[in-house]
Design a protein around this motif. Structure first.
Motif, PDB file in Angstrom:
ATOM      1  N   ASP A 121       0.825  -1.220   0.000  1.00 52.96           N
ATOM      2  CA  ASP A 121       0.000   0.000   0.000  1.00 52.96           C
ATOM      3  C   ASP A 121       0.854   1.263   0.000  1.00 52.96           C
ATOM      4  OD1 ASP A 121      -2.451  -1.302  -0.032  1.00 52.96           O
ATOM      5  OD2 ASP A 121      -2.499  -1.516   2.147  1.00 52.96           O
ATOM      6  N   GLU A 122       1.922   1.218   0.790  1.00 56.18           N
ATOM      7  CA  GLU A 122       2.794   2.393   0.908  1.00 56.18           C
ATOM      8  C   GLU A 122       3.455   2.729  -0.432  1.00 56.18           C
ATOM      9  OE1 GLU A 122       5.663   1.833   4.034  1.00 56.18           O
ATOM     10  OE2 GLU A 122       6.916   3.436   3.200  1.00 56.18           O
TER      11      GLU A 122
ATOM     12  N   SER B  89      -4.039   9.050   3.228  1.00 59.90           N
ATOM     13  CA  SER B  89      -4.324   8.332   1.987  1.00 59.90           C
ATOM     14  C   SER B  89      -4.667   6.894   2.287  1.00 59.90           C
ATOM     15  CB  SER B  89      -3.178   8.452   0.990  1.00 59.90           C
ATOM     16  OG  SER B  89      -1.969   8.175   1.613  1.00 59.90           O
TER      17      SER B  89
ATOM     18  N   THR C 258       5.650   7.921   7.187  1.00 57.68           N
ATOM     19  CA  THR C 258       4.308   7.421   6.919  1.00 57.68           C
ATOM     20  C   THR C 258       3.890   6.504   8.058  1.00 57.68           C
ATOM     21  OG1 THR C 258       4.657   7.569   4.546  1.00 57.68           O
ATOM     22  CG2 THR C 258       2.901   6.117   5.284  1.00 57.68           C
TER      23      THR C 258
ATOM     24  N   ARG D 283       0.764   4.201  10.212  1.00 58.84           N
ATOM     25  CA  ARG D 283      -0.419   3.371   9.976  1.00 58.84           C
ATOM     26  C   ARG D 283      -1.361   3.458  11.165  1.00 58.84           C
ATOM     27  NH1 ARG D 283       2.078  -1.900   6.948  1.00 58.84           N
ATOM     28  NH2 ARG D 283       3.577  -0.742   5.709  1.00 58.84           N
TER      29      ARG D 283
ATOM     30  N   GLY E  24      -7.336  -0.868   0.651  1.00 55.84           N
ATOM     31  CA  GLY E  24      -6.061  -1.039   1.362  1.00 55.84           C
ATOM     32  C   GLY E  24      -6.097  -0.400   2.734  1.00 55.84           C
ATOM     33  N   GLN E  25      -4.919  -0.372   3.367  1.00 56.21           N
ATOM     34  CA  GLN E  25      -4.862   0.174   4.718  1.00 56.21           C
ATOM     35  C   GLN E  25      -4.694   1.692   4.688  1.00 56.21           C
ATOM     36  OE1 GLN E  25      -1.327  -1.353   6.674  1.00 56.21           O
ATOM     37  NE2 GLN E  25      -0.378  -1.642   4.678  1.00 56.21           N
TER      38      GLN E  25
ATOM     39  N   LEU F 137       2.408   1.788  -3.395  1.00 54.41           N
ATOM     40  CA  LEU F 137       1.350   2.177  -4.334  1.00 54.41           C
ATOM     41  C   LEU F 137       1.012   3.660  -4.169  1.00 54.41           C
ATOM     42  CD1 LEU F 137      -0.724   1.177  -6.449  1.00 54.41           C
ATOM     43  CD2 LEU F 137      -2.293   0.736  -4.565  1.00 54.41           C
ATOM     44  N   VAL F 138       0.843   4.089  -2.926  1.00 56.64           N
ATOM     45  CA  VAL F 138       0.402   5.459  -2.668  1.00 56.64           C
ATOM     46  C   VAL F 138       1.516   6.478  -2.943  1.00 56.64           C
ATOM     47  CG1 VAL F 138      -0.190   7.029  -0.792  1.00 56.64           C
ATOM     48  CG2 VAL F 138      -1.449   4.907  -1.059  1.00 56.64           C
ATOM     49  N   THR F 139       2.744   6.154  -2.531  1.00 54.64           N
ATOM     50  CA  THR F 139       3.801   7.163  -2.623  1.00 54.64           C
ATOM     51  C   THR F 139       4.525   7.146  -3.966  1.00 54.64           C
ATOM     52  OG1 THR F 139       5.340   5.645  -1.562  1.00 54.64           O
ATOM     53  CG2 THR F 139       4.237   7.218  -0.144  1.00 54.64           C
TER      54      THR F 139
ATOM     55  N   LEU G 141      -3.063   5.148   5.405  1.00 53.32           N
ATOM     56  CA  LEU G 141      -1.684   5.617   5.575  1.00 53.32           C
ATOM     57  C   LEU G 141      -1.732   7.091   5.926  1.00 53.32           C
ATOM     58  CD1 LEU G 141      -0.140   3.909   2.434  1.00 53.32           C
ATOM     59  CD2 LEU G 141       0.122   3.171   4.792  1.00 53.32           C
TER      60      LEU G 141
ATOM     61  N   PRO H  61      -5.302   3.532  -0.307  1.00 49.90           N
ATOM     62  CA  PRO H  61      -5.593   2.970  -1.628  1.00 49.90           C
ATOM     63  C   PRO H  61      -6.818   2.074  -1.540  1.00 49.90           C
ATOM     64  CG  PRO H  61      -3.688   1.881  -0.641  1.00 49.90           C
ATOM     65  CD  PRO H  61      -4.089   2.979   0.296  1.00 49.90           C
TER      66      PRO H  61
ATOM     67  N   ARG I 135       0.554  10.155   5.963  1.00 56.91           N
ATOM     68  CA  ARG I 135       1.847  10.707   5.538  1.00 56.91           C
ATOM     69  C   ARG I 135       2.047  12.042   6.242  1.00 56.91           C
ATOM     70  NH1 ARG I 135       0.746  10.450  -0.660  1.00 56.91           N
ATOM     71  NH2 ARG I 135       2.942  10.976  -0.940  1.00 56.91           N
TER      72      ARG I 135
END
Lengths: 305, 187
Positions: free
Chosen positions: A175-176, B28, B53, B55, B33-34, A178-180, B36, B30, B38
């Motif tokens: 996920d990290e 954020s 980042t 969680r 998804g989990q 994908l997002v960043t 995040l 996705p 930032r």
């Protein structure tokens, strides 16, 4: 608060979406928002309402309507997810969800191209719509003419992050990354379908017939924004029960509770092959209006109540 | 304790025993998804910035921060001494800690001093301060050169742009957040 002009535009968008589906012989449905049991999903936190939950998406009810004999259905409704608040997230948001029996995810990708094109041609005066087939959002000019780009999740990870999907999953960084590293690159000049997600990230999607490691799931990105999530629906009740069971066990390990959606599983065997997709209406509104914050697309914001 | 879902711009949290302020924040998540979180933060003591980042299940201590009203007494070497006007307790901050605050700090000024535990780490000035103009070019009445502003120096040594009618010896009000001229003050 949206101005009367903004409200008119939002209304025009909703009507354009409706006309697209009604013209294609879809039935508009309005399923209950309060549900006694939800689809087990470990990353969504529902709100409770009395002894029920506010739905996080209309998926469970719409699949039961398909199983009940509907061929094509769509719904525009509010969904509720706790703790989601940001430039692209609101705890209460508007979702468009639709299902088509007999289709798979490739058919849905083509219909997304058609839907966005149809909507764009019917709207006028939207700040983000510089021509009827071109969006301009925060400096990006995105051509809407089909066909749009199709990129597998594996290709995207290799291209933008230089790692394989397997390695990213093993390191618990999917996920990290994908997002960043990936999302900001997607759909900057034309929309992109990111497709074929790892099977473990497509709990409700059918496994691919060509590659046992991936599920037939895709996400649509425009100007770096994730706009829709669709898949070829998993229609096998036994397989679905096993997947839900794994999710429920995972959630229990995290101290969360979830129940098996038994009524859905009983009826799922009658659904047959189908494809379904959810699209964020507020995000589409944001792109079309050229706004940089989803809160500015809402008639009234939570913070204004 | 704070959890990641409490994070927002301006929140103060404690990491490894030091206070941090969140300077930029973006949620954020996705699809499916989990969540995040930032986050860009600044160490409130060293000023060092970093991004991270987080969680949903990450947790943070609440830093023990307290603001106290204090009066500026005097500067000696690199030390700027302040006094709590109710307890008469005295503390000092360094030139580096005061940074741009020095542009507006004058004797007897009341400021908010931020303490982390019993350590003074920062000050908040009044939003508006009145300072005397010590250096200014004279105003030539009828000057039609078209210049809207001119530079002056105030008693702290700070320089800023003001309207041409401001003269040496005038008191002017300045916004300490932006360092800009507000108005001339009659006394």
């Amino acid at each position: 608060m949206l101005s009367p002009t903004g409200l008119r535009q939002r209304s025009d968008l909703l009507q354009a979406i409706r006309s697209f589906f009604l013209e294609r012989d879809y039935i508009e449905v309005d399923t209950p928002l309060r549900l006694p049991v939800l689809i087990p999903e470990s990353h969504l936190i529902p709100f409770t309402s009395g002894d029920c939950f506010l739905h996080t998406s209309p998926e469970i009810c719409m699949k039961r309507l398909l199983a009940g004999g509907c061929e094509r259905i769509f719904q525009i409704c509010h969904c509720f997810r706790q703790e989601e608040c940001g430039r692209l997230h609101q705890a209460e948001f508007t979702m468009l969800e639709w299902y088509h029996r007999g289709w798979d995810y490739l058919d849905l990708m083509r219909q997304c191209e058609e839907l966005i094109g149809w909507v764009a041609r019917r709207l006028s005066g939207f700040a983000g719509l510089i021509e009827e087939d071109r969006l301009c959002w925060q400096g990006d000019r995105v051509a809407l003419t089909p066909p749009w780009e199709r990129l597998t999740v594996e290709e995207a990870f290799q291209r933008y992050a230089g790692v394989s999907v397997r390695d990213a999953l093993c390191a618990d960084r999917f996920d990290e990354i994908l997002v960043t590293a990936i999302e900001p690159n997607l759909g900057r000049t034309r929309p992109v379908f990111l497709y074929d997600y790892p099977v473990e990230l497509g709990s409700l999607a059918r496994g691919s017939r060509n590659n046992p490691l991936v599920a037939e799931r895709f996400e649509l990105y425009i100007a770096g924004i994730e706009l829709a999530n669709g898949f070829s629906e998993l229609a096998d009740p036994q397989e679905q029960r096993q997947r839900f069971q794994r999710t429920i066990e995972q959630m229990q390990r995290e101290g969360k509770t979830a129940r098996m959606p038994e009524k859905l599983l009983i009826e799922l065997g009658r659904m047959g092959e189908a494809a379904g997709i959810a699209l964020g209406v507020d995000r589409l509104c944001m792109l079309l209006m050229g706004l940089d914050d989803i809160a500015r697309t809402k008639p009234l914001n939570f913070s204004e109540l | 304790m704070y959890t990641a879902s409490d994070l927002r711009k301006g929140l103060k949290i404690q990491i490894d025993g030091e206070p941090y302020i969140v300077t930029e924040f973006d949620f954020s998540k996705p699809g499916k998804g989990q969540a995040l979180y930032r986050t860009k933060m600044r160490n409130m003591i060293t000023g060092v910035q970093f991004t991270q980042t987080y969680r949903s299940n990450d947790k943070f201590d609440r830093p023990n921060l307290e603001e106290r009203k204090m009066q500026f007494l005097y500067a000696q070497d690199n030390e700027y001494h302040f006094m709590d006007t109710s307890s008469y307790e005295q503390i000092f901050l360094t030139k580096e800690q005061l940074a741009d605050g020095l542009n507006f700090l004058i004797d007897n000024m009341e400021v908010e001093v931020l303490f982390f535990g019993d350590r003074a780490i920062d000050i908040t000035l009044p939003t508006f301060v009145n300072l005397e103009v010590t250096v200014a070019d004279p105003w030539a009445k009828g000057d039609t050169s078209g210049s809207d502003t001119k530079p002056v120096t105030v008693q702290t040594g700070f320089q800023l742009q003001v309207p041409p009618f401001v003269e040496q010896g005038d008191k002017i009000q300045i916004d300490t957040r932006t360092g800009t001229y507000i108005t001339r003050v009659k006394e």
